[in-house]
Design a protein around this motif. Structure first.
Motif, mmCIF file in Angstrom:
data_model
loop_
_atom_site.group_PDB
_atom_site.id
_atom_site.type_symbol
_atom_site.label_atom_id
_atom_site.label_comp_id
_atom_site.label_asym_id
_atom_site.label_seq_id
_atom_site.Cartn_x
_atom_site.Cartn_y
_atom_site.Cartn_z
ATOM 1 N N GLN A 494 0.807 -1.224 0.000
ATOM 2 C CA GLN A 494 0.000 0.000 0.000
ATOM 3 C C GLN A 494 0.840 1.274 0.000
ATOM 4 O OE1 GLN A 494 -3.241 0.243 -0.476
ATOM 5 N NE2 GLN A 494 -3.517 -1.985 -0.550
ATOM 6 N N ILE A 495 2.130 1.170 0.290
ATOM 7 C CA ILE A 495 2.955 2.375 0.240
ATOM 8 C C ILE A 495 2.974 2.970 -1.162
ATOM 9 C CG2 ILE A 495 5.136 1.154 -0.241
ATOM 10 C CD1 ILE A 495 6.498 3.237 1.606
ATOM 11 N N PHE A 496 2.808 2.104 -2.192
ATOM 12 C CA PHE A 496 2.824 2.599 -3.568
ATOM 13 C C PHE A 496 1.595 3.455 -3.875
ATOM 14 C CE2 PHE A 496 5.488 -1.253 -3.826
ATOM 15 C CZ PHE A 496 6.653 -0.673 -4.315
ATOM 16 N N ARG A 497 0.545 3.318 -3.075
ATOM 17 C CA ARG A 497 -0.645 4.136 -3.283
ATOM 18 C C ARG A 497 -0.346 5.603 -2.990
ATOM 19 N NH1 ARG A 497 -6.827 2.603 -2.038
ATOM 20 N NH2 ARG A 497 -6.067 0.618 -2.834
ATOM 21 N N PHE A 498 0.698 5.865 -2.197
ATOM 22 C CA PHE A 498 1.067 7.232 -1.856
ATOM 23 C C PHE A 498 2.093 7.813 -2.835
ATOM 24 C CE2 PHE A 498 -0.474 5.231 1.967
ATOM 25 C CZ PHE A 498 -1.249 6.212 2.568
ATOM 26 N N LEU A 499 2.454 7.029 -3.859
ATOM 27 C CA LEU A 499 3.455 7.452 -4.834
ATOM 28 C C LEU A 499 2.799 7.728 -6.180
ATOM 29 C CD1 LEU A 499 6.270 4.867 -3.965
ATOM 30 C CD2 LEU A 499 5.974 7.190 -3.081
ATOM 31 N N PRO A 500 3.454 8.513 -7.044
ATOM 32 C CA PRO A 500 2.865 8.856 -8.344
ATOM 33 C C PRO A 500 2.479 7.644 -9.190
ATOM 34 C CG PRO A 500 4.726 10.289 -7.885
ATOM 35 C CD PRO A 500 4.708 9.252 -6.797
ATOM 36 N N ILE A 501 3.183 6.507 -9.036
ATOM 37 C CA ILE A 501 2.903 5.343 -9.865
ATOM 38 C C ILE A 501 1.482 4.825 -9.652
ATOM 39 C CG2 ILE A 501 3.701 3.638 -8.183
ATOM 40 C CD1 ILE A 501 4.226 3.582 -12.007
ATOM 41 N N SER A 502 0.836 5.226 -8.572
ATOM 42 C CA SER A 502 -0.539 4.777 -8.315
ATOM 43 C C SER A 502 -1.506 5.272 -9.387
ATOM 44 C CB SER A 502 -1.007 5.265 -6.941
ATOM 45 O OG SER A 502 -1.049 6.688 -6.894
ATOM 46 N N GLN A 503 -1.090 6.303 -10.163
ATOM 47 C CA GLN A 503 -1.949 6.832 -11.221
ATOM 48 C C GLN A 503 -1.846 6.021 -12.505
ATOM 49 O OE1 GLN A 503 -4.026 9.301 -10.256
ATOM 50 N NE2 GLN A 503 -2.992 8.934 -8.292
ATOM 51 N N HIS A 504 -0.900 5.073 -12.551
ATOM 52 C CA HIS A 504 -0.737 4.226 -13.747
ATOM 53 C C HIS A 504 -1.726 3.066 -13.631
ATOM 54 C CE1 HIS A 504 0.921 1.892 -16.955
ATOM 55 N NE2 HIS A 504 2.030 2.624 -17.070
ATOM 56 N N GLN A 505 -2.908 3.257 -14.144
ATOM 57 C CA GLN A 505 -3.993 2.301 -13.933
ATOM 58 C C GLN A 505 -3.693 0.922 -14.508
ATOM 59 O OE1 GLN A 505 -7.657 4.070 -15.301
ATOM 60 N NE2 GLN A 505 -7.557 5.742 -13.805
ATOM 61 N N ALA A 506 -2.969 0.863 -15.611
ATOM 62 C CA ALA A 506 -2.734 -0.428 -16.262
ATOM 63 C C ALA A 506 -1.744 -1.294 -15.486
ATOM 64 C CB ALA A 506 -2.236 -0.208 -17.689
ATOM 65 N N ALA A 507 -0.755 -0.658 -14.839
ATOM 66 C CA ALA A 507 0.333 -1.432 -14.222
ATOM 67 C C ALA A 507 0.299 -1.449 -12.702
ATOM 68 C CB ALA A 507 1.686 -0.876 -14.684
ATOM 69 N N PHE A 508 -0.429 -0.527 -12.084
ATOM 70 C CA PHE A 508 -0.299 -0.325 -10.640
ATOM 71 C C PHE A 508 -0.569 -1.587 -9.820
ATOM 72 C CE2 PHE A 508 -2.389 0.950 -6.558
ATOM 73 C CZ PHE A 508 -1.228 1.319 -5.913
ATOM 74 N N GLU A 509 -1.695 -2.239 -10.031
ATOM 75 C CA GLU A 509 -2.045 -3.368 -9.164
ATOM 76 C C GLU A 509 -1.153 -4.582 -9.398
ATOM 77 O OE1 GLU A 509 -5.847 -6.230 -8.065
ATOM 78 O OE2 GLU A 509 -6.156 -4.122 -8.570
ATOM 79 N N LEU A 511 1.909 -4.847 -10.935
ATOM 80 C CA LEU A 511 3.361 -4.696 -10.839
ATOM 81 C C LEU A 511 3.832 -4.055 -9.540
ATOM 82 C CD1 LEU A 511 4.277 -3.543 -14.479
ATOM 83 C CD2 LEU A 511 4.028 -5.860 -13.551
ATOM 84 N N PHE A 512 2.956 -3.360 -8.826
ATOM 85 C CA PHE A 512 3.393 -2.629 -7.633
ATOM 86 C C PHE A 512 2.597 -3.009 -6.383
ATOM 87 C CE2 PHE A 512 4.637 -0.213 -11.329
ATOM 88 C CZ PHE A 512 5.955 0.103 -11.041
ATOM 89 N N LEU A 513 1.297 -2.961 -6.451
ATOM 90 C CA LEU A 513 0.486 -3.320 -5.284
ATOM 91 C C LEU A 513 0.640 -4.805 -4.954
ATOM 92 C CD1 LEU A 513 -1.507 -2.034 -3.289
ATOM 93 C CD2 LEU A 513 -3.356 -2.777 -4.791
ATOM 94 N N THR A 514 0.656 -5.652 -5.946
ATOM 95 C CA THR A 514 0.869 -7.114 -5.853
ATOM 96 C C THR A 514 0.116 -7.777 -4.703
ATOM 97 O OG1 THR A 514 2.925 -6.802 -4.575
ATOM 98 C CG2 THR A 514 3.135 -6.986 -6.969
ATOM 99 N N PRO A 515 -1.208 -7.699 -4.685
ATOM 100 C CA PRO A 515 -1.956 -8.431 -3.659
ATOM 101 C C PRO A 515 -1.740 -9.930 -3.828
ATOM 102 C CG PRO A 515 -3.434 -7.629 -5.379
ATOM 103 C CD PRO A 515 -2.094 -7.025 -5.664
ATOM 104 N N SER A 516 -1.759 -10.655 -2.709
ATOM 105 C CA SER A 516 -1.458 -12.087 -2.746
ATOM 106 C C SER A 516 -2.702 -12.913 -2.446
ATOM 107 C CB SER A 516 -0.374 -12.420 -1.719
ATOM 108 O OG SER A 516 -0.199 -13.812 -1.607
#
Length: 585
Positions: A494-509, A511-516
């Motif tokens: 969830q730290i990535f939600r506070f970063l600009p990459i969170s606006q990249h809708q195609a890759a955010f979940e 490549l970065f959020l990576t829920p398990s």
């Protein structure tokens, strides 16, 4: 009758034993009392010599990566160097993440890696690679000791080199060292009698340079005495385990300077000094509300709060002083104006002997900071009983830990939330965190090692779900060491939600959020560990008290609504901004 081959074998096994016993005598002399062993064949002589020494306690950890982080935790909490020993080949490569963290955290580890003899190197022998200098720049010293020869006595030059290598681990700045030990087969023979080798000199001593300390203390007091709008910042590890920040607060009181103390600084919890400021992260998000300093002094490492770092960088007209006795000067905020390469505790102990009555205190300056602290504190405390989010969890963990407890907090969001929303506590709490390189790897193993190193102190681990799954292998150690874990189960990074990459809708979940999909409750069940699920602040407090009363390890799984958690962070920061300025940014 013993055959010639058997006689030669016994001679080689005896040589292996004598060399290992001499090595263990050296490490005991240099302060080692705990050895973390990962089972293997080639390190048999080392394992037996360590096991036979009455002053060494052995802990067996199967997974070398877990073993190395466990050793890191033991060394940090106990204040003594810890031995790691493993077999040859890929085993020592698994130590690498913990070694680089130990190097940058200045934690003393002694790596005893077993190796094949010289005649098997570079010939494709099994489990054999070039282990000489394997850890490169991330150890303070490295030495390869050739396989012992039965017909040759232990080389005194090698013993001298070995002593220098071991001493480097505990010489300031502390850190890991590597001794690579060659052994020939047979590695053990039942006919060989073990021997206890005692080092003739007793135990190594550390000698402080009193003249240098006096000189630096005089220069430091002369410098800070020129300013009446100064700030003391206590970063991670500013005051380590067993060290006291009282002399720093005494000086701050004389100067009327605020003390901005990070949660892991050793200067926040158990202190009730007037100058203590803990809610600075929220305040610094409104830069125009912050008083302008003419001198900024940081003890220890760079702080976690990026907003504090931005303020330091923007305060270009303030004199910037860094005080830290580390591998290198740590000043990522901006280039220091003055750097004092000395332990903050040593420096401040020396200032305590001085008469400071002549210093001029600007009480109005301190009052401005205390007004900021009160405003932020009032807003943050209003949220502790409302919604269930990471800020309220951090506060509950601090409020419900008994005096003398240890809290290990994981990197990423947990350390940021503890620092920003944990506030203060009258309880004397020690907070540990792997801030050398700020990684999430090995978090569970490190915390378990810290409990092993301070067995009398209750230990609470605050960790995110991603870091928990990352080090799930270390859950196997929870049956030997009792700790309580609070796992923030919020659906990934969830730290990535506070970063600009969170606006990249195609890759955010992906490549970065990576829920398990791995269920943490089921994972705990697979390791035979108790898991209590909580979804409210009251349930969390009840679970914390309940787990403290139990004799075995337990996990508290805090189920968090990720969207609510994000919005609550933003809401608190915005409300503080309004209180400080009367308007939104």
């Amino acid at each position: 009758m013993m055959t010639l081959a058997a006689s030669l074998g016994t001679s080689q096994a005896s040589a292996n034993a004598r060399a290992s016993e001499a090595l263990v005598a050296q490490i005991v002399y240099h302060g080692v009392r705990v050895a973390i062993l990962s089972p293997g064949s080639r390190n048999t002589p080392l394992a037996l010599a360590l096991a036979d020494h009455p002053q060494v306690e052995i802990k067996v950890v199967l997974d070398e990566r877990s073993a190395a982080f466990f050793a890191l935790g033991v060394a940090r909490a106990s204040g003594h160097p810890v031995v790691l020993t493993c077999t040859s080949g890929s085993a020592l490569a698994n130590y690498y993440p913990a070694v680089v963290e130990a190097y940058h955290s200045e934690v003393p580890l002694i790596l005893l890696t077993a190796d094949r003899p010289a005649e098997l190197q570079g010939r494709g022998a099994p489990q054999t690679m070039n282990q000489n200098g394997f850890y490169g720049q991330f150890v303070k010293a490295s030495l390869t000791v050739d396989a012992p020869v039965p017909t040759e006595p232990i080389n005194p030059d090698t013993q001298t080199q070995l002593s220098a290598t071991l001493q480097a681990a505990t010489k300031t700045p502390k850190g890991p060292v590597h001794v690579n030990c060659g052994f020939r087969k047979p590695l053990w023979d039942p006919q060989v009698q073990r021997q206890l080798v005692n080092h003739p000199a007793g135990q190594a001593k550390t000698v402080d340079d009193d003249a240098r300390t006096t000189e630096l203390a005089d220069a430091f007091l002369d410098l800070v005495g020129r300013f009446d709008r100064g700030v003391f910042i206590c970063g991670p590890d500013a005051f380590g385990s067993g060290q006291d920040a009282s002399d720093m607060y005494r000086l701050a009181e004389m100067l009327a300077w605020p003390v901005l103390a990070e949660a892991s600084s050793g200067a926040r919890f158990g202190h009730d000094h007037r100058s203590l400021v803990t809610n600075y992260d929220a305040a610094f998000r409104t830069p125009n509300a912050i008083p302008k300093a003419d001198c900024i002094v940081r003890f220890g490492r760079a702080c976690t709060s990026q907003w504090l770092a931005k303020w330091i960088k923007a305060s270009e007209h303030a004199v910037w002083i860094v005080i830290h006795d580390g591998q290198t000067c740590i000043d990522p905020e901006r280039k220091y104006d003055q750097y004092l390469d000395i332990s903050p505790t040593l420096l401040l102990n020396e200032t305590a002997t001085r008469c400071l009555s002549q210093m001029q205190a600007n009480l109005t300056w301190l009052d401005q900071w205390l007004e900021l602290e009160t405003t932020c504190k009032d807003v943050i405390e209003q949220t502790e009983t409302d919604l269930f989010w990471e800020g309220s969890i951090a506060a509950a963990c601090v409020r419900n830990q008994p005096n003398g407890s240890v809290i290990h907090v994981a990197n990423s969001m947990p350390i940021r939330d503890l620092d920003a929303f944990g506030g203060r506590s009258p309880s004397d709490l020690t907070v540990f965190v792997n801030r050398g390189l700020n990684g999430i790897d090995g978090t569970i193993a490190t915390a378990l090692g810290e409990k092993f190193g301070q067995p009398g102190a209750p230990l609470l681990l605050i960790i995110g779900d991603l870091a928990f799954r990352h080090d799930a292998n270390s859950l196997a150690l929870c049956h030997d060491v009792k700790i309580t874990m609070v796992v923030n189960d919020n659906g990934g990074g969830q730290i990535f939600r506070f970063l600009p990459i969170s606006q990249h809708q195609a890759a955010f979940e992906d490549l970065f959020l990576t829920p398990s999909p791995i269920d943490i409750n089921a994972l705990c069940d697979g390791y035979g560990l108790r898991c209590t699920v909580v979804e409210t602040n009251d349930a969390l407090k009840t679970a914390l008290v309940s787990e403290q009363a139990k004799d075995d390890s337990g996990i508290i799984l805090a189920r968090i609504d990720a969207d609510l958690n994000y919005s609550q962070h933003q809401s608190v920061w915005q409300r503080i901004q309004i209180e400080l300025t009367g308007s939104k940014a």
